[in-house]
Design an enzyme around this catalytic site. Structure first.
Site, PDB file in Angstrom:
ATOM      1  N   ARG A 138     -29.009 -72.927  29.924  1.00  0.00           N
ATOM      2  CA  ARG A 138     -29.913 -72.159  29.652  1.00  0.00           C
ATOM      3  C   ARG A 138     -29.563 -70.907  29.620  1.00  0.00           C
ATOM      4  O   ARG A 138     -30.236 -69.853  28.984  1.00  0.00           O
ATOM      5  CB  ARG A 138     -31.068 -72.465  30.614  1.00  0.00           C
ATOM      6  CG  ARG A 138     -31.778 -73.636  30.657  1.00  0.00           C
ATOM      7  CD  ARG A 138     -32.742 -73.997  31.716  1.00  0.00           C
ATOM      8  NE  ARG A 138     -33.847 -74.990  31.248  1.00  0.00           N
ATOM      9  CZ  ARG A 138     -34.449 -75.507  32.305  1.00  0.00           C
ATOM     10  NH1 ARG A 138     -34.206 -75.407  33.394  1.00  0.00           N
ATOM     11  NH2 ARG A 138     -35.509 -76.493  31.813  1.00  0.00           N
ATOM     12  N   LYS A 164     -39.824 -93.988  33.703  1.00  0.00           N
ATOM     13  CA  LYS A 164     -41.370 -94.309  33.767  1.00  0.00           C
ATOM     14  C   LYS A 164     -42.386 -94.306  32.466  1.00  0.00           C
ATOM     15  O   LYS A 164     -42.389 -93.220  31.938  1.00  0.00           O
ATOM     16  CB  LYS A 164     -42.041 -93.359  34.959  1.00  0.00           C
ATOM     17  CG  LYS A 164     -41.778 -93.591  36.219  1.00  0.00           C
ATOM     18  CD  LYS A 164     -42.418 -92.779  37.158  1.00  0.00           C
ATOM     19  CE  LYS A 164     -42.173 -92.989  38.422  1.00  0.00           C
ATOM     20  NZ  LYS A 164     -43.025 -92.017  39.348  1.00  0.00           N
ATOM     21  N   GLY A 189     -34.594 -81.628  29.633  1.00  0.00           N
ATOM     22  CA  GLY A 189     -34.665 -82.446  30.984  1.00  0.00           C
ATOM     23  C   GLY A 189     -33.172 -83.273  30.921  1.00  0.00           C
ATOM     24  O   GLY A 189     -32.193 -82.870  30.457  1.00  0.00           O
ATOM     25  N   GLY A 235     -40.547 -80.609  30.455  1.00  0.00           N
ATOM     26  CA  GLY A 235     -41.948 -80.644  30.428  1.00  0.00           C
ATOM     27  C   GLY A 235     -42.279 -79.747  29.089  1.00  0.00           C
ATOM     28  O   GLY A 235     -43.476 -80.438  28.569  1.00  0.00           O
TER      29      GLY A 235
HETATM   30  P1  AMP Z   1     -36.781 -89.207  32.774  1.00  0.00           P
HETATM   31  O1  AMP Z   1     -37.077 -87.929  33.805  1.00  0.00           O
HETATM   32  O2  AMP Z   1     -38.092 -90.155  32.929  1.00  0.00           O
HETATM   33  O3  AMP Z   1     -36.537 -89.163  31.655  1.00  0.00           O
HETATM   34  O4  AMP Z   1     -35.932 -90.376  33.624  1.00  0.00           O
HETATM   35  C1  AMP Z   1     -34.484 -90.027  33.730  1.00  0.00           C
HETATM   36  C2  AMP Z   1     -34.236 -91.076  34.793  1.00  0.00           C
HETATM   37  O5  AMP Z   1     -34.193 -92.202  34.577  1.00  0.00           O
HETATM   38  C3  AMP Z   1     -32.795 -90.794  35.145  1.00  0.00           C
HETATM   39  O6  AMP Z   1     -32.457 -90.413  36.363  1.00  0.00           O
HETATM   40  C4  AMP Z   1     -32.273 -92.131  34.951  1.00  0.00           C
HETATM   41  O7  AMP Z   1     -31.161 -92.555  36.124  1.00  0.00           O
HETATM   42  C5  AMP Z   1     -33.268 -93.081  35.163  1.00  0.00           C
HETATM   43  N1  AMP Z   1     -33.231 -94.304  34.662  1.00  0.00           N
HETATM   44  C6  AMP Z   1     -32.811 -94.862  33.303  1.00  0.00           C
HETATM   45  N2  AMP Z   1     -32.602 -96.121  33.223  1.00  0.00           N
HETATM   46  C7  AMP Z   1     -33.028 -96.669  34.489  1.00  0.00           C
HETATM   47  C8  AMP Z   1     -32.807 -98.034  34.858  1.00  0.00           C
HETATM   48  N3  AMP Z   1     -32.657 -99.034  34.063  1.00  0.00           N
HETATM   49  N4  AMP Z   1     -33.091 -98.042  36.076  1.00  0.00           N
HETATM   50  C9  AMP Z   1     -33.420 -97.099  37.043  1.00  0.00           C
HETATM   51  N5  AMP Z   1     -33.376 -95.817  36.577  1.00  0.00           N
HETATM   52  C10 AMP Z   1     -33.070 -95.616  35.286  1.00  0.00           C
END
Ligand code: AMP
Length: 411
Positions: free
Chosen positions: A43, A206, A359, A382
């Site tokens: 950044r 998620k 992110g 975000g």
């Molecule tokens: P997000 O912020 O929704 O993009 O999620 C990113 C996070 O998802 C990272 O910290 C990853 O470690 C986690 N992640 C990705 N794949 C998996 C998985 N198979 N099991 C648990 N966490 C995961």
């Protein structure tokens, strides 16, 4: 191609800056380690073109940003912008005076004695309770020592905070910096007129965090590639065993409906066909690859498998526009990062316009060593998702709308 969103919005280049007091709202919200060292300077680097331009043009520069989420005065040391000011001093070869006291006379007094091209920096804007409340009095304090307002803080522009909204509303001369313009141009290309085939790769933890963006993109994409923990909720909706992998039970129905919608509309929706699994998220020793999409009881998916990597790479080859958000696995653990890096490589080996949506995906792109091979890596997680799903960014709209005092008052 000119960006539709930017129509009617001024740029820093539209203002004569010589000797003017220029307020630059930047996003210098960088990760710091225990020793107060910057662990990822993306950044800061992204803010340099606008800062350097202001220096070249002889403005008297006030830099401002937030850093983290300080809860109160007890957090001052942890969230001070001092390490960032020092780091920038090194990059620019110019002293930067840090103004610690909010709402004091210091900036005005310092600016009166400042020579063109000199720089001061305000302390973390969130140390003042007015920032997050979009408080007009706090904005007014800044407006009193500002001739020109420029927002270059893409990563903060989805927040209606004082330095993002209330302040530009008070200013006559206001516009966007180079980073903001580039972010919006690139994301407009993805969101408004993508060249087809348009492929989106979604991963991360998620489904629930990304429902809106999935729904919007579903109408526009030709293919949707899904990885990360999110994939297990989709697999569960097809009655495929997922062991003890992360699943959002209350989203299984949504995931199933989405698969049906994709089929009905002739879209391609790709899910993992094999996985890298372990007995526990911290256990790298038991790591193994499944033969199929099913995960045995007692095991959890931590990454996509090699067959999936190959299938995703083959699909990505067709793409003319590719948007990527979310890692394919727990990429923070090197043993579980292979799938994410393979997808990063596959994306960068295409001739498509490739945009990474901020992110964790931006960190993953950096960690893959391929960062400079993407067309654009957004500095806002975000903000990029909100913008992509069609929301207007408060920080962009605040520099577009007529100044309050100029608005026609109806009798
Ligand atoms: P997000 O912020 O929704 O993009 O999620 C990113 C996070 O998802 C990272 O910290 C990853 O470690 C986690 N992640 C990705 N794949 C998996 C998985 N198979 N099991 C648990 N966490 C995961």
């Amino acid at each position: 191609m000119p960006s539709k969103t930017l129509e009617g919005i001024k740029s820093i280049e539209n203002f004569p800056l010589e000797d003017k007091r220029l307020f630059l709202r930047l996003d210098l919200n960088v990760p710091l380690n225990e020793a107060g060292e910057i662990t990822d300077d993306t950044r800061v680097q992204a803010a340099l073109p606008t800062i350097r331009y202001a220096i070249d043009k002889g403005a008297k520069i006030v830099l401002a940003s937030h850093l983290g989420r300080p809860k109160g005065p007890q957090d001052r040391d942890k969230y001070s912008l001092e390490p960032v000011a020092k780091y920038l001093t090194g990059l620019l070869g110019k002293e930067i005076i840090l103004v610690e006291e909010s709402r004091s006379h210091a900036p005005k007094a310092l600016l009166a004695g400042l020579k063109p091209s000199q720089i001061i920096m305000l302390e973390n804007l969130r140390f003042d309770p007015g920032e997050e409340k979009n408080d007009r009095d706090f904005a007014q304090w800044i407006a009193e020592f500002t001739d020109i307002y420029i927002n270059d803080a893409f990563g903060a522009s989805h927040r209606a905070h004082a330095s993002i909204v209330a302040l530009p509303e008070l200013m006559e001369k206001r516009g966007l910096g180079f980073l903001m313009r580039k972010e919006i141009e690139m994301l407009d290309r993805v969101r408004l007129n993508p060249e087809h085939p348009f492929i989106t790769v979604l991963g991360g933890a998620k489904v629930s965090d990304k429902i809106e963006v999935i729904e919007v993109l579903m109408d526009r994409v030709d293919s949707l590639i899904i990885g990360g923990a999110m994939a297990y909720t989709f697999l569960a909706s097809q009655n495929i065993a997922v062991g003890k992998s992360l699943v959002e039970k209350d989203r299984i129905r949504f995931a199933g409906e989405l698969i049906d919608r994709a089929k009905a509309r002739g879209k391609r929706l790709l899910l993992p066909i094999d996985h890298r699994i372990t007995k526990d998220i911290k256990d790298t020793a038991s790591l193994k690859v499944t033969d199929t999409a099913a995960i045995p009881d007692g095991w959890m998916g931590v990454d996509i498998g090699p067959k999936t990597e190959a299938a995703y790479a083959a699909e990505l080859k067709r793409g003319k526009t590719i948007f990527w958000n979310g890692p394919m696995g727990v990429f923070e653990t090197p043993e579980f990062a292979q799938g994410t890096f393979a997808v990063a490589r596959a994306i960068t080996e295409t001739s498509a316009i490739t945009v990474v949506g901020g992110g964790d995906s931006a960190s993953a792109a950096q960690a893959s060593g391929l960062a400079d091979k993407f067309s654009h890596i957004s500095t806002g997680g975000g903000a990029s998702l909100e913008f992509l799903q069609g929301d207007k960014l408060p920080g962009v709209e605040a520099v577009r709308a007529p100044k309050r005092s100029e608005a026609v008052v109806e009798e």
